[in-house]
Write a protein that holds these residues in place. Structure first.
Motif: not given
Length: 205
Positions: A93-113
């Motif tokens: 869970q920690k590296f998930i938040t690290n990814y979202f907060e640090q990854r500059q190449q991220l254009v969009s997340a897709f949250v699956l429901i």
């Protein structure tokens, strides 16, 4: 957009070791039993690009797949239920938040429901986290083949109403079924159009 090539690049738990090139990334995430691997395989027309499992919580690393040589599909560990130890869960869970907060190449997340269920607090809380972090995201409703059209419409509307309690406008959302290939073109065309916008911005600077 048609997917002509899809190849696995790297798995790791350290954001610093993710690919260095400035290629747009789209991250897929959801609760551990939402059908994420099946969706990824459906979108890419590959039967086993992402490993599916009868045991929720199988994905426990950041997985990068290079699509059409020009964008990354990122498969992230699920949040919520997973049959792993508490210490393991805290670690990924920690590296998930690290990814979202640090990854500059991220254009969009897709949250699956999972469209079969009413709005779940864990999903709403995660979307709230993304919103507070100003991280763009869309919603992908999965398993639409399990419901009749009227029920699909009703469940999507319930989610939209719940989100509008906290949001001024709704994120883009897509209704999909991996087994029936429903929504495939909608998701891929959204990514394709976004990539074109990014390319135009780069060329104009």
């Amino acid at each position: 957009m048609k997917i002509k090539s899809a190849e696995f690049v790297v798995s790791n738990s350290d954001v610093a070791k993710c690919p260095k090139n400035a290629i747009p990334e789209y991250a897929f995430i959801g609760r551990s039993n939402v059908g994420k691997s099946s969706l990824i395989n459906m979108l890419t027309d590959r039967k086993s690009l992402a490993k599916t499992s009868g045991r929720p919580g199988k994905t426990q690393l950041i997985n990068h797949f290079l699509i059409n040589k020009n964008w990354y599909l990122v498969d992230l560990p699920g949040y919520g239920y997973a049959r792993v130890s508490k210490s393991s869960k805290q670690k990924f869970q920690k590296f998930i938040t690290n990814y979202f907060e640090q990854r500059q190449q991220l254009v969009s997340a897709f949250v699956l429901i999972d469209i079969r269920h009413k709005p779940q607090p864990v999903d709403l809380e995660f979307m709230q986290y993304l919103g507070e972090g100003e991280i763009p995201f869309g919603i992908i409703f999965t398993k639409a083949d399990k419901l009749k059209p009227q029920a699909i419409e009703r469940h999507v509307e319930e989610y939209c109403q719940e989100l509008l309690k906290f949001w001024e406008e709704l994120p883009p959302h897509f209704v999909t079924s991996s087994s029936k290939s429903i929504g495939k073109d909608d998701v891929l065309n959204f990514i394709g159009a976004t990539n074109e916008e990014i390319e135009q911005l780069r060329n104009s600077n």
